[in-house]
Design a protein around this motif. Structure first.
Motif, mmCIF file in Angstrom:
data_model
loop_
_atom_site.group_PDB
_atom_site.id
_atom_site.type_symbol
_atom_site.label_atom_id
_atom_site.label_comp_id
_atom_site.label_asym_id
_atom_site.label_seq_id
_atom_site.Cartn_x
_atom_site.Cartn_y
_atom_site.Cartn_z
ATOM 1 N N THR A 16 0.725 -1.135 0.010
ATOM 2 C CA THR A 16 -0.084 -0.302 0.034
ATOM 3 C C THR A 16 0.967 1.150 -0.016
ATOM 4 N N GLY A 17 0.400 2.289 -0.447
ATOM 5 C CA GLY A 17 0.969 3.588 -0.286
ATOM 6 C C GLY A 17 1.667 3.906 -1.744
ATOM 7 N N VAL A 18 1.922 3.228 -2.629
ATOM 8 C CA VAL A 18 2.737 3.468 -3.844
ATOM 9 C C VAL A 18 1.816 3.761 -5.142
ATOM 10 N N LEU A 19 0.648 3.022 -5.079
ATOM 11 C CA LEU A 19 -0.262 3.201 -6.291
ATOM 12 C C LEU A 19 -1.503 4.018 -5.897
ATOM 13 N N ALA A 20 -1.804 4.787 -6.908
ATOM 14 C CA ALA A 20 -3.039 5.874 -6.702
ATOM 15 C C ALA A 20 -4.176 5.046 -6.341
ATOM 16 N N GLY A 21 -4.887 5.684 -5.234
ATOM 17 C CA GLY A 21 -6.111 5.001 -4.528
ATOM 18 C C GLY A 21 -5.822 3.599 -4.198
ATOM 19 N N THR A 62 -15.201 -7.004 -18.742
ATOM 20 C CA THR A 62 -13.856 -7.487 -18.998
ATOM 21 C C THR A 62 -12.712 -6.889 -18.175
ATOM 22 N N SER A 63 -13.100 -5.981 -17.320
ATOM 23 C CA SER A 63 -12.150 -5.100 -16.593
ATOM 24 C C SER A 63 -12.882 -5.264 -14.697
ATOM 25 N N ARG A 64 -11.839 -5.364 -14.081
ATOM 26 C CA ARG A 64 -12.255 -5.340 -12.659
ATOM 27 C C ARG A 64 -11.241 -4.380 -11.606
ATOM 28 N N ARG A 65 -11.706 -3.372 -10.890
ATOM 29 C CA ARG A 65 -10.837 -2.840 -9.923
ATOM 30 C C ARG A 65 -10.615 -3.594 -8.676
ATOM 31 N N GLU A 66 -9.542 -3.671 -8.224
ATOM 32 C CA GLU A 66 -9.210 -4.500 -7.080
ATOM 33 C C GLU A 66 -8.169 -3.526 -6.050
ATOM 34 N N ALA A 67 -8.600 -3.600 -4.742
ATOM 35 C CA ALA A 67 -7.634 -3.056 -3.927
ATOM 36 C C ALA A 67 -6.403 -3.852 -3.807
ATOM 37 N N VAL A 68 -5.402 -3.102 -3.274
ATOM 38 C CA VAL A 68 -4.349 -4.175 -3.059
ATOM 39 C C VAL A 68 -3.647 -4.066 -1.647
ATOM 40 N N GLY A 69 -2.831 -4.877 -1.140
ATOM 41 C CA GLY A 69 -2.199 -5.078 0.050
ATOM 42 C C GLY A 69 -2.666 -6.423 0.537
ATOM 43 N N GLU A 70 -2.318 -6.722 1.814
ATOM 44 C CA GLU A 70 -2.620 -7.995 2.587
ATOM 45 C C GLU A 70 -3.852 -8.109 2.708
ATOM 46 N N GLY A 71 -4.284 -9.139 2.411
ATOM 47 C CA GLY A 71 -5.913 -9.694 2.699
ATOM 48 C C GLY A 71 -6.588 -9.451 1.482
ATOM 49 N N HIS A 72 -5.989 -8.963 0.371
ATOM 50 C CA HIS A 72 -6.864 -8.673 -0.912
ATOM 51 C C HIS A 72 -6.725 -9.952 -1.904
ATOM 52 N N HIS A 73 -7.808 -10.860 -1.795
ATOM 53 C CA HIS A 73 -7.747 -12.060 -2.452
ATOM 54 C C HIS A 73 -9.015 -12.399 -2.880
ATOM 55 N N VAL A 74 -9.146 -13.120 -4.011
ATOM 56 C CA VAL A 74 -10.595 -13.184 -4.688
ATOM 57 C C VAL A 74 -10.641 -14.394 -5.072
ATOM 58 N N HIS A 75 -11.738 -15.299 -4.792
ATOM 59 C CA HIS A 75 -12.293 -16.376 -5.736
ATOM 60 C C HIS A 75 -13.573 -16.125 -6.284
#
Length: 624
Positions: free
Chosen positions: A128-133, A172-185
């Protein structure tokens, strides 16, 4: 057979006369690399699309298992969806996007089935803290294969939520949050058996506005079969042309499909002339090894991965050299080498200050009156990702709350120090008769869904901290008692929204559920009335020493419009016999002590931003 004649001029012929007076030296051609097999994944947990960030760059890889993870390049693996994943499209309009009712569809499910691939994606490796949003955009750029592809989730009331589609540009596109704990099935659905290639790309912007991209990365899926040997490689074709060069002859081969990775080995009869790596569907070699006379030349494509593409041989080309022989062999070889990464860790030495002086302090006596006070300790969790986790600490089984709600490194908490609050955002209604174990349709319930919902705590369960070196078999998880104003149930949903009950206090307890090691799962937690609930859970497992260890904990929920803080444990500060204060906590870290620290190999939480992670394991009803 194609025939090419090469006639030498007078100067070349004179040179040949000189050359024939000595023995020609020949340099042996280097051996072409052997084909190998891609790793086939068909019954494991994998973050098929794993987003990485390092040195200011985004990349896509594949992550397998639980911590410590195995990482692969996408080109090194094949995701096999076994025949057991074949289902029929239900005759309901919500699932019509998969195809006509009752038509076959192959699904790698959102809820884990131990016999099938359990695939998702993650952004946990991105700080976290390196990419916009603190977000990235994941794009499905293209799909090739024998059928359509749909990636979707099933929400808490059994309705599909579409994410990626090979046929609908809206998905065709999906926005995802980043950082620990961000995982999708999610559910990965394929319309026909065979080989598919899905091209993904991840993009983002830095906090300074610079655009980043991984570039397109191709992921290969194979639908069908039961084991890796059933994965059928795609056919290839190879052609060859020969043309004079100065000196020698240039052999050029074309391979289709043009993106098939590998090498082309060139032959003069049965003699190898050398090889060249395929680039953009072509490979070329210039050689001086052809002696005077007629030669039968062929080119053989050697795939990098034998279970990816098949080998093929070109039709022969006849090439005649007049005025030879030549004396050397030149092999043009392009090789790709992956350099190992070397990590150097520095050593920091800290010097502690010393105090050689002497300080004299005059004691001061203060007399105060002691008034006993009571305060509450612990935390209320009402949003964010949390797991009820089993761990082995000093040979004991410990049940703890893995709190990832604050971002960064998760905090480990005693269950007695936590109250889970389900407020207005968790309120919903029983959707249909299929959910009658919760109550009549349209009756009110409060629910944690198996797919993450904003402003609702996302509670799962977790055995990732227990290794096979510590224990064997499954963790036996029991719900033995529920106190509260209504009933509660934990259940999962199959790919088409049908509930599969795990625990249900309404029809009697205890209920038992087996959890495999390495599991990180999410399901639906439903409560039928507002008020305070206390759930008594018991977990047990057999250690590798043969001993069985057990832990019993009470987990507290505040449901509806009530103050959850009133359910937190209290700490009373009282008065000693001498009038001074002392304190006693009413609740402490049961079974662990206050000095428990996570093991060195703490696994990153496999968070499903919208994806349920349930192992489809046996449910043993009313088992003590």
């Amino acid at each position: 057979m194609t025939r090419t004649r090469r006639w030498l001029g007078m100067g070349a012929a004179a040179a040949v006369l000189v050359a024939t007076t000595w023995t020609a030296a020949t340099i042996p051609a280097a051996a072409v690399p052997d084909s190998k097999n891609r790793t086939v994944l068909n019954d494991v947990h994998t973050d098929a699309v794993d987003v990485q960030y390092a040195d200011g760059r985004l990349a896509l890889k594949t992550r397998v298992g639980s911590a410590p993870y195995q990482f692969y390049e996408a080109s090194d693996v094949i995701f096999q969806l076994r025949d057991a994943g074949r289902l029929a499209v239900p005759d309901v309009p919500e699932y019509a996007f998969l195809g006509p009712a009752n038509s076959p569809v192959w699904i790698a499910p959102q809820v884990q089935d131990p016999s099938l691939l359990f695939a998702g994606w993650d952004t946990e490796s991105v700080p976290t803290g390196v990419l916009a949003g603190d977000t990235v955009d994941l794009h499905l750029r293209g799909v090739t294969g024998p059928g359509k592809v749909e990636v979707f989730q099933t929400d808490g009331v059994g309705q599909p939520v579409r994410i990626f589609s090979s046929t609908d540009p809206l998905y065709t596109s999906r926005r995802e949050a980043v950082g620990e704990g961000h995982h999708v099935h999610a559910n990965w659905a394929f319309g026909a058996p065979g080989r598919y290639r899905l091209t993904f790309e991840v993009t983002a912007a830095t906090i300074t506005g610079a655009a980043l991209s991984s570039g397109p990365v191709e992921y290969t899926w194979y639908v069908g079969g039961t084991n890796p040997q059933d994965v059928v490689a795609d056919a290839t074709t190879t052609t060859l042309t020969a043309a004079p060069a100065t000196p020698g002859v240039t052999l050029t081969s074309a391979v289709t499909p043009a993106n098939a990775p590998g090498w082309v080995e060139f032959f003069d009869g049965a003699t190898s002339l050398g090889y060249s790596e395929v680039s953009g569907g072509t490979a070329a070699l210039t050689t001086q090894a052809l002696a005077n006379g007629t030669h039968t030349l062929t080119a053989k494509f050697v795939p990098r991965y034998a279970n990816d593409y098949q080998s093929s041989v070109s039709p022969p080309v006849s090439y005649e050299v007049v005025g030879g022989p030549t004396t050397t062999t030149t092999t043009t070889t392009t090789s790709r080498t992956t350099q190992p990464t070397s990590t150097t860790s520095g050593t920091q030495t800290t010097s502690q200050p010393t105090n050689s002086g002497t300080t004299t302090t005059t004691p001061t006596t203060t007399t105060t009156s002691c008034v006993p006070t009571t305060s509450r300790t612990g935390v209320v969790l009402d949003k964010g990702h949390v797991d009820y986790a089993a761990r082995i600490v000093d040979g004991r089984l410990v049940s703890q709350v893995k709190d990832g709600t604050t971002g960064g490194t998760p905090q480990w908490r005693a269950p007695g120090q936590v109250v889970f609050h389900l407020g207005a955002a968790a309120a919903t209604t029983v959707p249909s008769d299929a959910f009658s174990f919760l109550g009549p349709p349209s009756s009110r319930i409060w629910q944690i869904p198996q797919t993450q919902k904003p402003d609702v705590v996302w509670l799962g369960w977790n055995t990732e901290e227990i290794t096979s070196a510590q224990a064997t078999g499954e963790v036996k998880w029991q719900l033995t008692e529920v106190s509260g104003p209504g009933s509660m149930a934990i259940y999962e949903l199959d790919p088409f929204g049908k509930p599969v009950v795990i625990f249900n206090s309404k029809d009697g307890l205890p209920d038992t559920y087996g959890i495999r090691l390495g599991t990180h799962a999410h399901g639906n937690w439903a409560f039928t009335a507002s008020g305070a609930y206390r759930l008594t859970f018991t977990q047990s497992i057999t250690l590798t020493s043969g001993a069985t260890v057990t832990d019993k904990q009470v987990v507290t929920f505040a449901i509806g419009d009530m103050d959850p803080k009133t359910l937190l444990p209290t700490t009373t500060t009282g008065c000693g016999a001498d009038g001074t204060t002392n304190s006693a906590a009413a609740s402490r870290l049961a079974s662990t002590g206050a000095s428990i620290v996570p093991p060195l190999a703490v696994g990153a939480a496999l968070v499903l931003l919208g994806g349920g992670l349930l192992f489809v394991l046996r449910r043993r009803r009313n088992e003590s």
